[in-house]
Design a protein around this motif. Structure first.
Motif, PDB file in Angstrom:
ATOM      1  N   GLU A 148       5.513  -5.584 -14.484  1.00 27.12           N
ATOM      2  CA  GLU A 148       4.089  -5.638 -14.803  1.00 27.12           C
ATOM      3  C   GLU A 148       3.343  -6.565 -13.856  1.00 27.12           C
ATOM      4  N   ARG A 149       3.932  -7.702 -13.571  1.00 26.64           N
ATOM      5  CA  ARG A 149       3.260  -8.632 -12.667  1.00 26.64           C
ATOM      6  C   ARG A 149       3.141  -8.042 -11.271  1.00 26.64           C
ATOM      7  N   GLY A 150       4.184  -7.353 -10.801  1.00 27.77           N
ATOM      8  CA  GLY A 150       4.120  -6.718  -9.491  1.00 27.77           C
ATOM      9  C   GLY A 150       3.030  -5.667  -9.421  1.00 27.77           C
ATOM     10  N   ARG A 151       2.946  -4.834 -10.453  1.00 25.73           N
ATOM     11  CA  ARG A 151       1.884  -3.812 -10.486  1.00 25.73           C
ATOM     12  C   ARG A 151       0.504  -4.459 -10.523  1.00 25.73           C
ATOM     13  N   TYR A 152       0.377  -5.506 -11.334  1.00 30.49           N
ATOM     14  CA  TYR A 152      -0.910  -6.202 -11.456  1.00 30.49           C
ATOM     15  C   TYR A 152      -1.332  -6.812 -10.114  1.00 30.49           C
ATOM     16  N   LEU A 153      -0.408  -7.508  -9.439  1.00 31.79           N
ATOM     17  CA  LEU A 153      -0.743  -8.140  -8.170  1.00 31.79           C
ATOM     18  C   LEU A 153      -1.115  -7.115  -7.111  1.00 31.79           C
ATOM     19  N   LEU A 154      -0.332  -6.040  -7.012  1.00 31.61           N
ATOM     20  CA  LEU A 154      -0.642  -5.014  -6.018  1.00 31.61           C
ATOM     21  C   LEU A 154      -1.995  -4.371  -6.314  1.00 31.61           C
ATOM     22  N   THR A 155      -2.276  -4.107  -7.583  1.00 30.62           N
ATOM     23  CA  THR A 155      -3.571  -3.532  -7.956  1.00 30.62           C
ATOM     24  C   THR A 155      -4.712  -4.458  -7.560  1.00 30.62           C
ATOM     25  N   LEU A 173      -7.643  -9.008   6.642  1.00 32.24           N
ATOM     26  CA  LEU A 173      -6.267  -9.112   7.128  1.00 32.24           C
ATOM     27  C   LEU A 173      -5.367  -9.822   6.114  1.00 32.24           C
ATOM     28  N   ALA A 174      -5.891 -10.880   5.489  1.00 37.98           N
ATOM     29  CA  ALA A 174      -5.099 -11.585   4.480  1.00 37.98           C
ATOM     30  C   ALA A 174      -4.792 -10.679   3.299  1.00 37.98           C
ATOM     31  N   LEU A 175      -5.759  -9.888   2.880  1.00 39.27           N
ATOM     32  CA  LEU A 175      -5.546  -8.969   1.759  1.00 39.27           C
ATOM     33  C   LEU A 175      -4.580  -7.852   2.135  1.00 39.27           C
ATOM     34  N   ALA A 176      -4.658  -7.376   3.369  1.00 39.44           N
ATOM     35  CA  ALA A 176      -3.716  -6.343   3.815  1.00 39.44           C
ATOM     36  C   ALA A 176      -2.290  -6.879   3.787  1.00 39.44           C
ATOM     37  N   ASP A 177      -2.118  -8.144   4.166  1.00 40.33           N
ATOM     38  CA  ASP A 177      -0.788  -8.758   4.088  1.00 40.33           C
ATOM     39  C   ASP A 177      -0.296  -8.778   2.640  1.00 40.33           C
ATOM     40  N   GLY A 178      -1.203  -9.111   1.704  1.00 48.50           N
ATOM     41  CA  GLY A 178      -0.831  -9.133   0.294  1.00 48.50           C
ATOM     42  C   GLY A 178      -0.448  -7.757  -0.217  1.00 48.50           C
ATOM     43  N   VAL A 179      -1.201  -6.741   0.169  1.00 44.07           N
ATOM     44  CA  VAL A 179      -0.886  -5.374  -0.246  1.00 44.07           C
ATOM     45  C   VAL A 179       0.488  -4.968   0.273  1.00 44.07           C
ATOM     46  N   LEU A 180       0.746  -5.224   1.549  1.00 47.29           N
ATOM     47  CA  LEU A 180       2.034  -4.843   2.129  1.00 47.29           C
ATOM     48  C   LEU A 180       3.179  -5.568   1.433  1.00 47.29           C
ATOM     49  N   ARG A 181       3.031  -6.861   1.243  1.00 44.65           N
ATOM     50  CA  ARG A 181       4.109  -7.644   0.635  1.00 44.65           C
ATOM     51  C   ARG A 181       4.442  -7.164  -0.771  1.00 44.65           C
ATOM     52  N   GLU A 182       3.415  -6.970  -1.595  1.00 44.42           N
ATOM     53  CA  GLU A 182       3.659  -6.555  -2.977  1.00 44.42           C
ATOM     54  C   GLU A 182       4.149  -5.115  -3.053  1.00 44.42           C
ATOM     55  N   ALA A 233      -4.235   1.828   1.691  1.00 43.24           N
ATOM     56  CA  ALA A 233      -4.516   2.048   0.272  1.00 43.24           C
ATOM     57  C   ALA A 233      -3.803   3.297  -0.236  1.00 43.24           C
ATOM     58  N   THR A 234      -3.798   4.350   0.571  1.00 41.36           N
ATOM     59  CA  THR A 234      -3.128   5.588   0.181  1.00 41.36           C
ATOM     60  C   THR A 234      -1.622   5.377   0.039  1.00 41.36           C
ATOM     61  N   ALA A 235      -1.034   4.682   1.014  1.00 40.95           N
ATOM     62  CA  ALA A 235       0.408   4.434   0.975  1.00 40.95           C
ATOM     63  C   ALA A 235       0.781   3.540  -0.202  1.00 40.95           C
ATOM     64  N   ALA A 236      -0.026   2.512  -0.470  1.00 42.06           N
ATOM     65  CA  ALA A 236       0.253   1.614  -1.582  1.00 42.06           C
ATOM     66  C   ALA A 236       0.082   2.324  -2.921  1.00 42.06           C
ATOM     67  N   ALA A 237      -0.893   3.226  -3.005  1.00 41.16           N
ATOM     68  CA  ALA A 237      -1.098   3.982  -4.240  1.00 41.16           C
ATOM     69  C   ALA A 237       0.109   4.858  -4.547  1.00 41.16           C
ATOM     70  N   GLN A 238       0.756   5.381  -3.521  1.00 43.04           N
ATOM     71  CA  GLN A 238       1.961   6.176  -3.734  1.00 43.04           C
ATOM     72  C   GLN A 238       3.087   5.321  -4.314  1.00 43.04           C
ATOM     73  N   VAL A 239       3.170   4.074  -3.856  1.00 45.85           N
ATOM     74  CA  VAL A 239       4.179   3.171  -4.406  1.00 45.85           C
ATOM     75  C   VAL A 239       3.860   2.874  -5.871  1.00 45.85           C
ATOM     76  N   LEU A 240       2.611   2.584  -6.167  1.00 46.66           N
ATOM     77  CA  LEU A 240       2.225   2.306  -7.547  1.00 46.66           C
ATOM     78  C   LEU A 240       2.539   3.480  -8.469  1.00 46.66           C
ATOM     79  N   SER A 241       2.352   4.691  -7.975  1.00 46.13           N
ATOM     80  CA  SER A 241       2.611   5.867  -8.807  1.00 46.13           C
ATOM     81  C   SER A 241       4.082   5.972  -9.199  1.00 46.13           C
TER      82      SER A 241
END
Length: 273
Positions: A148-155, A173-182, A233-241
């Motif tokens: 849950e925390r991982g999904r919340y942070l990535l969202t 750039l900082a936010l993109a790093d956060g998206v990639l990491r999570e 965003a598209t690639a991260a959304a696929q991970v969230l799904s």
């Protein structure tokens, strides 16, 4: 030879791989000099894989007799930087378990892929076999709270990245790093695969899922080069799904005792007489 030729020649000389045998001799000399009591040692990292150059450091695992002191240490030996992973023989199982818990397997991979340098009693052979077993089993599964925390942070990172204007490049750039990491954290956990940090993050990611991994990395690069967050965003959304989808409202995290707060003592009960 003009200045450009000299610079090109110097660049080639520092980027050409060094012989594994040469680096193994350097590592063994280091162990013999600094740890004459060692009962095992191996060379890991790029040096053991034939990818080290003149500027590369040495990753060396050292086993000491029980009663000695384990540690992680950086030093320079004959001009070359070396990072040492020192454990006593009886400390190896606990060290492997700590490494497994972090889900990165740094020391585990060092033992599995390393080149043995010294092993008079078979300690390195046994440690390597144990490391292979742990790596084959995969990292520990995330708990429901960790999912849950991982999904919340990535969202959250994805929402903030979508809101960041292209002119706010530092924030973007900082936010993109956060998206990639999570996203990497969730995707590798979903696949029961090992993750990494630094240069090992893309390597572990691509090894776990070449298709989704490449999409995440390409999306991250697009943010850096073109200030366009859409592919990431598209690639991260696929991970969230794969992991239950975005998590916003409804997320709840409970707090434990704060620093210095002592938990109340348990109620005592007298035994019946």
């Amino acid at each position: 030879m003009d200045a450009r030729d000299e610079e090109s020649s110097a660049t080639k000389s520092t980027s050409q791989p060094l012989a594994v045998e040469t680096l193994a001799d350097e590592a063994l000399d280091l162990v013999g000099t600094r740890f004459p009591q060692a009962v095992g040692a191996l060379l890991g990292g790029s040096a053991a894989q034939g990818r080290a150059t003149a500027s590369s450091d040495l990753d060396v695992a050292v086993l000491l007799p029980d009663g000695d002191t384990g540690r992680r240490e950086l030093l320079r030996h004959h001009g070359r930087l070396a990072e040492l992973f020192v454990h006593t023989v009886s400390d190896v199982p606990a060290a492997f378990e700590r490494d497994r818990f972090q889900r990165r397997g740094t020391i585990l991979f060092l033992y599995e892929n390393g080149l043995p340098l010294l092993d008079p009693y078979g300690h390195v052979v046994r440690a390597r076999e144990r490391a292979r077993q742990i790596l084959a089993a995969g990292p520990p599964a995330l708990t429901p709270a960790e999912w849950e925390r991982g999904r919340y942070l990535l969202t959250c990172f994805m929402d903030d990245l979508a809101d960041a204007p292209p002119t706010a490049r530092y924030e973007q750039l900082a936010l993109a790093d956060g998206v990639l990491r999570e996203a990497v954290h969730l995707l590798t956990a979903h696949l029961n695969a090992w993750t990494g940090i630094g240069r090992w993050l893309p390597r572990r990611l691509l090894n776990a899922d070449p298709v989704r991994g490449r999409a995440l990395l390409a999306g991250h690069r697009t943010v850096a080069e073109h200030a366009d967050p859409a592919p990431l965003a598209t690639a991260a959304a696929q991970v969230l799904s794969l992991c239950g989808g975005p998590l916003r409202e409804g997320y709840r995290q409970t707090w434990g005792p704060g620093p210095g707060d002592a938990a109340p003592p348990p109620l005592s009960r007298r035994s019946p007489r």
